[in-house]
Design an enzyme around this catalytic site. Structure first.
Site, PDB file in Angstrom:
ATOM      1  NE  ARG A  26      -6.678  92.860  44.741  1.00  0.00           N
ATOM      2  CZ  ARG A  26      -5.783  91.991  44.284  1.00  0.00           C
ATOM      3  NH1 ARG A  26      -4.670  92.426  43.744  1.00  0.00           N
ATOM      4  NH2 ARG A  26      -6.000  90.695  44.367  1.00  0.00           N
ATOM      5  CD1 TRP A  33     -11.182 102.167  39.544  1.00  0.00           C
ATOM      6  CD2 TRP A  33      -9.140 101.573  40.249  1.00  0.00           C
ATOM      7  NE1 TRP A  33     -10.310 103.186  39.248  1.00  0.00           N
ATOM      8  CE2 TRP A  33      -9.053 102.850  39.673  1.00  0.00           C
ATOM      9  CE3 TRP A  33      -7.983 100.994  40.774  1.00  0.00           C
ATOM     10  CZ2 TRP A  33      -7.852 103.558  39.591  1.00  0.00           C
ATOM     11  CZ3 TRP A  33      -6.794 101.700  40.693  1.00  0.00           C
ATOM     12  CH2 TRP A  33      -6.740 102.959  40.106  1.00  0.00           C
ATOM     13  CB  ILE A  45      20.036  93.425  44.412  1.00  0.00           C
ATOM     14  CG1 ILE A  45      20.926  94.425  43.668  1.00  0.00           C
ATOM     15  CG2 ILE A  45      19.328  94.126  45.537  1.00  0.00           C
ATOM     16  CD1 ILE A  45      22.111  94.950  44.462  1.00  0.00           C
ATOM     17  CG  HIS A  60      19.547  96.931  47.677  1.00  0.00           C
ATOM     18  ND1 HIS A  60      20.167  97.477  46.573  1.00  0.00           N
ATOM     19  CD2 HIS A  60      18.225  96.877  47.383  1.00  0.00           C
ATOM     20  CE1 HIS A  60      19.249  97.729  45.652  1.00  0.00           C
ATOM     21  NE2 HIS A  60      18.063  97.380  46.118  1.00  0.00           N
ATOM     22  CB  CYS A 111      15.145 100.941  45.850  1.00  0.00           C
ATOM     23  SG  CYS A 111      15.102  99.203  45.890  1.00  0.00           S
ATOM     24  CG  HIS A 124      13.421  99.428  37.399  1.00  0.00           C
ATOM     25  ND1 HIS A 124      14.674  99.786  37.845  1.00  0.00           N
ATOM     26  CD2 HIS A 124      12.684  99.175  38.501  1.00  0.00           C
ATOM     27  CE1 HIS A 124      14.666  99.771  39.173  1.00  0.00           C
ATOM     28  NE2 HIS A 124      13.486  99.403  39.589  1.00  0.00           N
TER      29      HIS A 124
END
Ligand code: GLN
Ligand code: ZN
Length: 767
Positions: free
Chosen positions: A16, A18, A435, A645, A647, A698
């Site tokens: 990883r 990058w 949640i 639940h 999303c 969020h």
């Protein structure tokens, strides 16, 4: 001669590198120049790897600093005004579009066809004026030529797919916008032609989705224009992920080569090829290596497929390649030192797929004998895993078989269950809950790391987790929530956690794939039969329940989500794998119930994203998803309340499925799109318990009481107050402690205000 090719290569690097470079640059720890130098090194490294492994046509320009759709939009100047700030470098504007900045929200991001990769949705208005900002592919083409002596195959996302994936314009402006884009594409292609490119790969993956006659005639026009305008450069029109419905029309388009996926869709493209043939004057790029899975190919049958193909299409004009870009698989198996050999030998990530590609090409060019030994090795490795004990657990297979004849269902109809559950739980109107996850602080992550490294023993770690549970049970009581959760502190990831406890799963060290931007995921590998050894969640939930008189919800990840977020074995149907997972969860749910945990949430956030591209396959998928969910959740008492639940909010299309899950309560993520949702409920009646996220988790913003009250009231216009639950949009693990406490306090207050309003009105009515 048959040639080998790839359509794209992973960007992220073996370790990883990058991702790390990007994040250092974003943090300001790398200057633009240093950053670009580092990135160039990676880009060239990837090209060199492909060259060294003998790939003839090496893709150029598939590399990206974030996302290839964003690259294409950016190169054509499709930059929304809100990002046009003076003194910003192009690089920073590009990143702003992907990530947003203080004054501009990021462009939307959405799933790339049926993969778990997310692209940035280009925005263009009806009157957009695209222009060629820079020919990035040309730049990369010249770089590869100068620095590595590679005459690459530039790759560019085609204009029709680009436009179809964009938003912000109305359908009737499609043609006008396309007509503005086409000359710019011509310019790009001409410049590549002048620079000496022989082939250019133009990706039009929308060709594998459902199109109509009108779309096909648009394809004819656009590609005719390219054909008219260009002289020497050859266009390879590339499709992937599924077969093409309009086979005859697609292979007759005026291009030099057509790329088809011969792996997916049960060989539909191969059947079409056999039925309708292939134009003699065209090159066929045959995707015979699965570019999406992580398993070694069955070289023998791939070679057989190629032989079928060469009986129809000219071998001299054939290209052997993976079915799609290798972007969707990890980089290399070589660095995985901890996997068991049986499994490791049966794996092929990007680098191994390069070798498979050249092996098959060699087989065609030099004859099967030349690759016989490799075919043998390959089949031995596959065979060893296939006959291993892990794939042959008779008790698991028998159980799946048994259930196939049975329709799992709850004992009583949901309306009866509802009454029984209400008597049992005695919850107030508009019950409040969350949640599942609570803030995963640095402290918690560090504790887990110490424990994993062995610095902390089990006892110490468990005590630490319990202390967090205790603290948050108390906090939830103070806030006044009605249904509590334990907080998922012991979980790093909602799939990995279960995978680590179930048989049949393996975990890699470096097998990351890009999910979006610098975010990578490391999906578990489901390689064997899945089985439960011992309860996975009972201890923590029990502990949480012991700390409060209020109900604590058990928290599990559903079978479809576990499947969709893993790399899955392919020797049995993926629906059977889902059933194995469902049966393991059924036992877990039983164990919870035996411990008096009678509210159990089974999350299915990935249910919708697994929906197949082809409409003909969607219903089976949805039926199987419902079946697996019910298999996991139906064996409980009537008083036990099953929650689920999801999303997302675009569930208009799967509304019926949601209903069929027969979950007593569902929570869905809707704070960002309340309007749409209300319409969905106007159109479908839904009678079970439902919580529509009343605030967006969020962002760190703390929503006001009035705002959430409004959201609740709006939902109550279409939903009965007796079925409505109040909860945030999704889990809270990415949020901070203080903001979460404040937001939840406001949420409880909002629910309380609405409750009072309703009670008052009812009292008036009674009088
Ligand atoms: N229970 C999970 C959580 O709260 C659900 C996460 C999700 O929906 N993605 O984190
Ligand atoms: Zn969620």
């Amino acid at each position: 001669m048959t040639k080998s090719s790839t359509l794209g290569y992973p960007r992220i690097g073996e370790k990883r590198e990058w991702k790390k470079a990007l994040e250092q640059y974003w943090k300001g720890n790398l200057q633009e120049e240093e950053f670009l130098t580092e990135i160039e090194g990676l880009r060239l490294h990837y090209l060199k790897k492909q060259k060294d492994r003998g790939i003839d046509l090496i893709p150029i320009g598939d590399f990206s600093l974030y996302d290839h759709v964003l690259d294409t939009a950016f190169m054509f100047g499709l930059i929304p005004d809100r990002f046009k700030v003076q003194d910003k470098s192009d690089l920073d504007t590009y990143f702003d579009m992907a990530r947003g900045n203080e004054s501009a929200v990021a462009c939307e991001m959405t799933k790339w066809f049926n993969t778990n990769y997310h692209y940035i949705v280009p925005e263009l208005q009806n009157d957009a004026e695209p222009s060629l900002l820079n020919n990035r592919v040309l730049h990369y083409f010249e770089e590869a030529k100068q620095k590595l002596g590679i005459t690459g195959k530039p790759v560019i996302l085609g204009p029709i797919t680009l436009l179809k994936l964009s938003k912000g314009y109305q359908e009737e402006h499609f043609t006008t916008l396309l007509n503005k884009l086409v000359p710019l594409y011509v310019q790009v292609l001409k410049e590549l032609e002048n620079a000496g490119a022989e082939w250019v790969q133009i990706d039009e993956p929308v060709l594998s989705t459902t199109l109509d006659d009108k779309d096909i005639s648009i394809f004819k026009e656009v590609y005719q224009t390219f054909n008219d305008e260009l002289t020497s450069v050859k266009i390879l029109l590339q499709t992937y992920f599924e077969s093409v419905d309009y086979y005859e029309e697609v292979v007759s388009l005026p291009v030099a080569g057509i790329g088809l996926d011969f792996v997916h869709d049960e060989g539909a493209n191969l059947l079409s090829l056999q039925k309708h043939g292939f134009p003699k004057d065209k090159t066929l790029a045959a995707g015979v290596i699965n570019g999406r899975n992580i398993w070694r190919s069955d070289l023998k049958s791939s070679l057989a497929a190629l032989n079928t193909i060469t009986a129809i299409a000219d071998k001299e004009r054939l290209i052997v390649q993976p079915s799609c870009s290798l972007l969707h698989v990890p980089v290399t198996v070589e660095t995985e030192h901890e996997l068991n050999t049986e499994l490791k030998n049966a794996l092929a990530f990007a680098d191994q797929k390069l070798e498979e590609t050249t092996t098959l090409t060699e087989g065609l060019n030099k004859g099967e004998e030349a690759i016989r030994q490799r075919i043998e090795e390959n089949s031995n490795a596959r065979g060893a895993l296939l006959s291993s004990a892990s794939r042959n657990r008779l008790e698991v297979q028998k159980e799946v078989k048994f259930w196939k004849g049975v329709e799992p269902s709850r004992d009583q109809h949901h309306s009866t269950r509802q009454k029984l559950q209400q008597e049992y739980f005695n919850l107030p109107l508009l019950p409040t809950t969350t949640i599942g996850s609570l803030p995963q602080t640095t402290e918690i992550r560090q504790a887990r790391m110490r424990w994993r490294k062995g610095d902390w023993d089990d006892v110490k770690y468990e005590e630490f987790i319990e202390a967090n549970i205790r603290e948050w049970i108390e906090r939830q009581e103070d806030i006044g929530l009605d249904v509590l959760i334990h907080g998922e502190f012991e979980r790093n990831d909602m799939v990995e956690f279960f995978g680590e406890k179930l048989d049949g799963f393996a975990f890699t060290r470096y097998a990351w794939v890009q999910s979006y931007g610098s975010r990578c995921v490391k999906p578990p590998i489901i390689y064997g039969d899945v089985a439960l050894n011992e309860p996975m969640t009972v201890k923590e939930i029990n502990y949480a329940q012991s700390q409060t008189a209020k109900p604590v919800k058990g928290m599990l990840t559903g079978p479809v989500t576990i499947l969709n977020w893993s790399f899955v074995r392919e020797d049995i149907s993926q629906y059977d794998v889902t059933k194995q997972i469902a049966l393991a969860l059924q036992k877990e749910i039983k164990a919870l119930e035996e411990n008096q945990i009678q509210m159990i949430q089974v999350d299915e956030p990935a249910l919708r994203e697994g929906l197949p591209l082809k409409p003909a396959k969607q219903q089976t998928y949805l039926d199987e998803a419902v079946y697996a969910f019910k298999l996991a959740t139906s064996a409980v008492n009537n008083e036990t309340q099953i929650h689920t639940h999801m999303c997302y909010s675009e569930f208009g299309a799967i509304m019926e499925t949601i209903d069929q899950l027969d979950a007593d309560v569902i929570s869905i993520e809707t704070a960002r799109s309340h309007g749409e949702l209300i319409t969905a409920f106007e159109e479908h009646s839904y009678e079970k318990g439902i919580g529509l996220g009343v605030y967006d988790i969020h962002s760190p913003r703390i929503p006001k009481v009035e705002e959430m009250e409004r959201n609740i009231e709006r939902a109550l216009q279409v939903l009965d107050s007796r079925q409505f639950w109040v909860n945030p949009d999704c889990g809270l693990k990415t949020r901070g402690v203080t903001e979460t406490t404040e937001a939840l306090t406001n949420m409880v207050k909002a629910a309380d205000n609405v409750r009072q309003r309703i009670n008052k009105e009812e009292a008036v009515k009674e009088k």
